[in-house]
Design a protein around this motif. Structure first.
Motif, PDB file in Angstrom:
ATOM      1  N   VAL A 239      10.127   2.396 -26.166  1.00 18.01           N
ATOM      2  CA  VAL A 239      11.068   2.460 -27.070  1.00 18.01           C
ATOM      3  C   VAL A 239      10.435   2.365 -28.583  1.00 18.01           C
ATOM      4  O   VAL A 239       9.790   1.557 -29.041  1.00 18.01           O
ATOM      5  CB  VAL A 239      12.050   1.211 -26.923  1.00 18.01           C
ATOM      6  CG1 VAL A 239      13.352   1.314 -27.983  1.00 18.01           C
ATOM      7  CG2 VAL A 239      12.727   1.437 -25.446  1.00 18.01           C
ATOM      8  N   TRP A 240      11.227   3.084 -29.412  1.00 19.53           N
ATOM      9  CA  TRP A 240      11.049   3.172 -30.737  1.00 19.53           C
ATOM     10  C   TRP A 240      12.041   2.455 -31.506  1.00 19.53           C
ATOM     11  O   TRP A 240      13.287   2.643 -31.087  1.00 19.53           O
ATOM     12  CB  TRP A 240      10.969   4.680 -31.221  1.00 19.53           C
ATOM     13  CG  TRP A 240       9.684   5.372 -30.756  1.00 19.53           C
ATOM     14  CD1 TRP A 240       9.178   5.722 -29.671  1.00 19.53           C
ATOM     15  CD2 TRP A 240       8.362   5.445 -31.689  1.00 19.53           C
ATOM     16  NE1 TRP A 240       7.843   6.203 -29.583  1.00 19.53           N
ATOM     17  CE2 TRP A 240       7.387   6.084 -30.902  1.00 19.53           C
ATOM     18  CE3 TRP A 240       8.190   5.379 -33.174  1.00 19.53           C
ATOM     19  CZ2 TRP A 240       6.032   6.355 -31.570  1.00 19.53           C
ATOM     20  CZ3 TRP A 240       6.881   5.826 -33.548  1.00 19.53           C
ATOM     21  CH2 TRP A 240       5.848   6.127 -32.646  1.00 19.53           C
ATOM     22  N   VAL A 241      11.964   2.120 -32.863  1.00 20.04           N
ATOM     23  CA  VAL A 241      12.882   1.598 -33.715  1.00 20.04           C
ATOM     24  C   VAL A 241      12.655   2.234 -35.085  1.00 20.04           C
ATOM     25  O   VAL A 241      11.571   2.755 -35.621  1.00 20.04           O
ATOM     26  CB  VAL A 241      12.771   0.146 -34.034  1.00 20.04           C
ATOM     27  CG1 VAL A 241      13.819  -0.235 -35.212  1.00 20.04           C
ATOM     28  CG2 VAL A 241      13.123  -0.643 -32.780  1.00 20.04           C
ATOM     29  N   GLU A 242      13.767   2.946 -35.706  1.00 21.09           N
ATOM     30  CA  GLU A 242      13.576   3.556 -36.795  1.00 21.09           C
ATOM     31  C   GLU A 242      14.036   2.655 -37.977  1.00 21.09           C
ATOM     32  O   GLU A 242      15.150   2.188 -38.092  1.00 21.09           O
ATOM     33  CB  GLU A 242      14.300   4.820 -36.828  1.00 21.09           C
ATOM     34  CG  GLU A 242      14.366   5.825 -38.234  1.00 21.09           C
ATOM     35  CD  GLU A 242      15.077   7.094 -38.125  1.00 21.09           C
ATOM     36  OE1 GLU A 242      15.935   7.333 -38.483  1.00 21.09           O
ATOM     37  OE2 GLU A 242      14.722   8.034 -37.174  1.00 21.09           O
ATOM     38  N   GLN A 243      13.317   2.691 -38.983  1.00 25.17           N
ATOM     39  CA  GLN A 243      13.589   1.819 -40.262  1.00 25.17           C
ATOM     40  C   GLN A 243      14.740   2.185 -40.806  1.00 25.17           C
ATOM     41  O   GLN A 243      15.015   3.230 -40.734  1.00 25.17           O
ATOM     42  CB  GLN A 243      12.280   1.985 -41.241  1.00 25.17           C
ATOM     43  CG  GLN A 243      12.465   1.137 -42.547  1.00 25.17           C
ATOM     44  CD  GLN A 243      11.265   1.408 -43.425  1.00 25.17           C
ATOM     45  OE1 GLN A 243      10.843   2.578 -43.396  1.00 25.17           O
ATOM     46  NE2 GLN A 243      11.006   0.643 -44.244  1.00 25.17           N
ATOM     47  N   HIS A 244      15.398   1.226 -41.355  1.00 21.49           N
ATOM     48  CA  HIS A 244      16.502   1.280 -42.201  1.00 21.49           C
ATOM     49  C   HIS A 244      16.277   1.671 -43.627  1.00 21.49           C
ATOM     50  O   HIS A 244      15.046   0.896 -43.890  1.00 21.49           O
ATOM     51  CB  HIS A 244      17.623   0.082 -42.016  1.00 21.49           C
ATOM     52  CG  HIS A 244      18.898  -0.012 -42.597  1.00 21.49           C
ATOM     53  ND1 HIS A 244      19.651   1.267 -42.607  1.00 21.49           N
ATOM     54  CD2 HIS A 244      19.663  -0.552 -43.469  1.00 21.49           C
ATOM     55  CE1 HIS A 244      20.771   1.130 -43.349  1.00 21.49           C
ATOM     56  NE2 HIS A 244      20.778  -0.045 -43.894  1.00 21.49           N
ATOM     57  N   ASP A 245      17.161   2.500 -44.317  1.00 22.66           N
ATOM     58  CA  ASP A 245      16.630   2.658 -45.597  1.00 22.66           C
ATOM     59  C   ASP A 245      16.654   1.806 -46.491  1.00 22.66           C
ATOM     60  O   ASP A 245      16.062   2.108 -47.752  1.00 22.66           O
ATOM     61  CB  ASP A 245      17.502   4.017 -45.873  1.00 22.66           C
ATOM     62  CG  ASP A 245      19.129   3.853 -46.212  1.00 22.66           C
ATOM     63  OD1 ASP A 245      19.454   2.591 -45.729  1.00 22.66           O
ATOM     64  OD2 ASP A 245      19.875   4.780 -46.614  1.00 22.66           O
ATOM     65  N   THR A 246      17.368   0.660 -46.448  1.00 26.84           N
ATOM     66  CA  THR A 246      17.285  -0.235 -47.255  1.00 26.84           C
ATOM     67  C   THR A 246      16.215  -1.244 -47.118  1.00 26.84           C
ATOM     68  O   THR A 246      16.133  -2.330 -47.908  1.00 26.84           O
ATOM     69  CB  THR A 246      18.895  -1.263 -47.330  1.00 26.84           C
ATOM     70  OG1 THR A 246      18.940  -1.762 -45.991  1.00 26.84           O
ATOM     71  CG2 THR A 246      19.788  -0.083 -47.461  1.00 26.84           C
ATOM     72  N   VAL A 269       7.353   1.993 -34.129  1.00 26.00           N
ATOM     73  CA  VAL A 269       8.295   1.682 -35.240  1.00 26.00           C
ATOM     74  C   VAL A 269       8.063   3.173 -36.388  1.00 26.00           C
ATOM     75  O   VAL A 269       6.971   3.533 -36.564  1.00 26.00           O
ATOM     76  CB  VAL A 269       8.102   0.521 -36.160  1.00 26.00           C
ATOM     77  CG1 VAL A 269       8.918   0.586 -37.472  1.00 26.00           C
ATOM     78  CG2 VAL A 269       8.483  -0.715 -35.357  1.00 26.00           C
ATOM     79  N   LEU A 270       9.093   3.727 -36.552  1.00 27.30           N
ATOM     80  CA  LEU A 270       8.923   4.883 -37.252  1.00 27.30           C
ATOM     81  C   LEU A 270       9.533   4.723 -38.983  1.00 27.30           C
ATOM     82  O   LEU A 270      10.771   4.337 -38.978  1.00 27.30           O
ATOM     83  CB  LEU A 270       9.939   6.051 -36.814  1.00 27.30           C
ATOM     84  CG  LEU A 270       9.596   7.481 -37.730  1.00 27.30           C
ATOM     85  CD1 LEU A 270       8.219   7.819 -37.629  1.00 27.30           C
ATOM     86  CD2 LEU A 270      10.673   8.523 -37.088  1.00 27.30           C
ATOM     87  N   LEU A 271       8.700   4.374 -39.813  1.00 23.60           N
ATOM     88  CA  LEU A 271       8.944   4.032 -41.013  1.00 23.60           C
ATOM     89  C   LEU A 271       9.651   5.511 -41.874  1.00 23.60           C
ATOM     90  O   LEU A 271       9.374   6.651 -41.568  1.00 23.60           O
ATOM     91  CB  LEU A 271       7.701   3.642 -41.922  1.00 23.60           C
ATOM     92  CG  LEU A 271       7.384   2.507 -41.383  1.00 23.60           C
ATOM     93  CD1 LEU A 271       6.267   1.958 -42.443  1.00 23.60           C
ATOM     94  CD2 LEU A 271       8.304   1.340 -41.324  1.00 23.60           C
ATOM     95  N   LEU A 272      10.738   5.198 -42.540  1.00 26.68           N
ATOM     96  CA  LEU A 272      11.335   6.217 -43.153  1.00 26.68           C
ATOM     97  C   LEU A 272      10.637   6.990 -44.482  1.00 26.68           C
ATOM     98  O   LEU A 272       9.889   6.128 -44.976  1.00 26.68           O
ATOM     99  CB  LEU A 272      12.771   5.992 -43.453  1.00 26.68           C
ATOM    100  CG  LEU A 272      13.989   5.700 -42.580  1.00 26.68           C
ATOM    101  CD1 LEU A 272      15.287   5.346 -42.855  1.00 26.68           C
ATOM    102  CD2 LEU A 272      13.884   6.832 -41.713  1.00 26.68           C
TER     103      LEU A 272
END
Length: 722
Positions: A239-246, A269-272
């Motif tokens: 499972v991946w988690v995409e970073q929140h923009d804040t 984790v995918l950083l935005l």
């Protein structure tokens, strides 16, 4: 010019050459079983075995992984009063008629595809080709759609970014068309004339591949021809988690730590954006963004200590407010306008809104330098990269190799993404790597993973992300990542029911990512919802060996992980209507909930039997069932004759025992097919009504009702219960 008169010039087992007049030649190849290549143009451009010029060869490499013909055929005169020839290879044939000129592809003695009366024509470097369409014929492929998977009555332009086009079209009756060019192609799928599929190609040479086969075999031949994807690493299947923009990287690392405390499974984790690496002043290589990552090693280690891998955004761009911009412009390393000045693009998220210029990746030194730098970043511990470069490049922008317009718009994203994959994959055999991108272009099927579309947090959004995955799968792409919701859209409409239904579909897919928005993470919901989330995550990790096996299968067959009903059951017209259910790999039929409520209808395709994973009951195909499912279940059916190999539950793939990744095997009736599973060493042999299986040592075996299991050393015998 119309091809009204042809003169047979040369005949070979792998090629037939005609003089078309006016210095033009028509070359027809039995390119592979069920595949015919049609080339027409000036003699030197179609008759030569080696393309003239380095750029032409470079373009051909992007388009075709196997340009040489591997088929052979016999040329015969047409029988009866029609003048012409028949090119026969196996159970397919191509009829070439004269006066008037016509081509007709036949399969098993029946017409599969035929030129319409307009035929093939050339007018000022614009080729037009028309095919007849049967009244009930549907058309699939040609890229991404959020609506009906049947593309009939649409018009699709290959290089228009908002058309999300891919080059393969096919029909369930057994035909396919691929236009082999980087130039602009317009597909009129019955929009202008309901009975015709019209293609307009802006190229000096016409280069078509015509397929005659079942849709699955068309994808097999198409991806053998144009290339197939490498494999992802095992950890990327988690499972991946995409970073929140804040959130900063540090805040995202804290979220992952909280996930670990709550036993919420995660691996990546995918950083935005913006990009993690920028061109600093007076440096000609991208370096870590010092403001966001003052200590890159510390940032990577903050995730590594939680057994989590990082994916980070990049872009082959340089901000115009740096001295590096001037130096790269002087070197000729940037895409330029016709005046020779670097073209300036308006700012995007990856550049933090700053105007930028793009590196000229058609320049070999630029491409190699950019790829090599990302190889070093991978060695520093970056697990994956993400890169979207499918900008609407204006027609007046010219690359160093001379490419412009549609050719440049098609070529540029292919070069960028391939360079990144080679950097991440390194020298691994087979090549393994993950490059996230939303770009679509010819040859995109060679690369994993396709990013999820940005959709609203609604039931309609759930349908859209599923349809986009099924449509690109029907176009030859193996995997689309799904995002569980959209952190950039209003989140109030994401109810616990919708969240869990979305998660259920995503679990039975190639892969997915949670959104780190405070209202979209699993911990934002009530205790009952969180319990269901845990159930679904356990399912996800148990499914990893099967799903990874389906991806490995895509590298052998070209079939996607999520397979539409039309692709999987072309002869069952009723199945085509159920275009939000799908096969996950070859063994599982999934019918995700697309609207509120616990009653979900599912159509079981005819001609086969299906086993309900939730109850163990067997059903004959050709029936519609209404299945009542709580929020922790979905209608999922096993296909008779197949097996499902499951792994253990885990919180991340690092907990897997690499020497024994499988835990249990479920059987759907008497096993007939070798199972799809990662690094598959399980083999099935049938003899005297029983199945003998090797490779199941130490695994729990759950046979269907009415079967019994006997172990004999390394071999397992499955037979009817007495």
């Amino acid at each position: 010019m119309h091809l009204e008169s042809l003169k047979l010039v040369d005949t070979f087992p792998s090629k037939v050459v005609f003089d078309a007049g006016a210095g033009m030649k028509l070359v027809i190849e039995p390119h592979a079983p069920g595949v015919f290549r049609i080339r027409c143009g000036l003699a030197e451009s179609v008759a030569a075995d080696i393309l003239p010029g380095n750029r032409a060869r470079a373009h051909a490499d992007v388009l075709l992984a196997r340009p040489e013909a591997i088929g052979e055929a016999v040329l015969e005169p047409l029988s009866g009063s029609v003048k012409g020839w028949r090119l026969v290879q196996g159970d397919t044939a191509l009829d070439i008629s004269l006066n008037p000129f016509k081509l007709e592809v036949q399969r098993l003695g029946k017409k599969a595809l035929s030129l319409c009366d307009n035929g093939i024509a050339l007018h000022e470097a614009l080729w037009t080709v028309g095919f007849e369409l049967a009244r009930e014929e549907k058309i699939f492929g040609l890229g991404e759609t959020s609506g009906d998977l049947d593309r009939r009555r649409e018009t699709i332009i290959s290089d228009a970014p908002d058309h999300r086009a891919l080059p393969l079209a096919w029909g369930p009756s057994g035909w396919g068309v691929y236009v082999n060019t980087l130039s602009r192609v317009e597909h009129d799928l019955g929009a202008e004339s309901a009975s015709q599929y019209l293609i307009a190609i802006e190229d000096k040479t016409l280069d078509l591949f015509l397929f005659a086969a079942e849709p699955g075999e068309i994808l097999n031949q198409y991806t053998q021809l144009t290339g197939r994807a490498g494999q992802p690493s095992l950890w990327s299947m988690g499972v991946w988690v995409e970073q929140h923009d804040t959130h900063s990287a540090a805040q995202t690392a804290e979220l992952i730590a909280e996930f670990r405390k709550q036993n919420i499974a995660v691996d990546g984790v995918l950083l935005l954006p913006p990009s993690a690496w920028t061109y600093q002043d007076s440096k000609l290589l991208p370096e870590w963004d010092a403001e966001r990552f003052p200590s890159p090693k510390q940032a990577i280690d903050s995730f590594v200590k939680h057994a989590t891998h990082l994916g980070m955004h990049t872009l082959p761009a340089v901000a115009i407010d740096t001295t590096t911009f001037g130096e790269l412009e002087d070197r000729g390393w940037l895409l330029c306008n016709e005046s020779g000045e670097a073209h300036v693009f308006p700012g995007v998220a990856a550049t933090a809104g700053k105007p930028f210029a793009l590196l000229d990746l058609t320049h070999r030194d630029v491409l190699n330098t950019w790829s090599e730098r990302h190889r070093h970043l991978a060695e520093e511990g970056v697990g994956a990269t993400a890169c979207d470069v499918q900008f609407d490049i204006p027609d007046n922008v010219v690359a160093r190799g001379g490419e412009s317009g549609a050719v440049l718009r098609s070529l540029y994203p292919a070069l960028a993404r391939r360079a990144l994959f080679e950097a991440v994959a390194g020298h691994k055999v087979p090549p393994e790597g993950v490059v996230f991108s939303s770009d679509l272009f010819p040859g995109a099927q060679r690369l994993l993973w396709q990013s999820a579309p940005r959709v609203p947090n609604t039931w309609a959004g759930l349908q859209e992300t599923l349809r986009s995955a099924l449509s690109i799968g029907a176009s030859g792409l193996p995997v689309q990542m799904h995002a569980l919701g959209n952190a950039l859209a209003p989140v109030e409409s994401m109810t616990p029911e919708l969240y869990l239904r979305w998660l259920g579909m995503a679990v039975f897919s190639g892969n997915f990512a949670f959104q780190a928005h405070p209202q979209l993470v699993p911990t934002a919901f009530d205790e009952e919802t969180r319990a269901h989330v845990q159930t679904w995550l356990q399912w996800r990790y148990r499914l990893i060996p099967y799903v990874l096996g389906a991806i490995e299968d895509a590298a052998r067959t070209g079939l996607p992980v999520q397979r539409s009903m039309a692709l999987s059951f072309p002869a069952d017209r009723e199945a085509h209507r159920w275009d939000t259910q799908y096969l996950l790999g070859p063994a599982l039929l999934v019918a995700p909930a697309m609207q509120p409520g616990q009653d979900i209808q599912v159509y079981l395709p005819e001609g086969e039997a299906w086993w309900d994973l939730n109850t163990g009951w067997r059903y004959e195909g050709g029936a519609v069932l209404t299945v009542t499912c709580g929020l922790g279940t979905l209608p999922v059916f096993g296909r008779e004759g197949h097996m499902l190999c499951l792994g253990p539950t885990a919180n991340h793939t690092g907990e897997f025992n690499s020497a024994r990744i499988l835990d249990e095997v479920w059987m759907f009736g008497m096993p007939v097919h070798n199972p799809v599973v990662m690094r598959n060493k399980i083999r099935v042999m049938q003899m005297q009504g029983s199945s003998y299986i090797k490779g199941l040592e130490g695994l729990r075996i759950s046979p269907s009702e009415g079967l019994e299991v006997k172990r004999r050393g390394a071999e397992v015998r499955i037979s009817r219960a007495r």
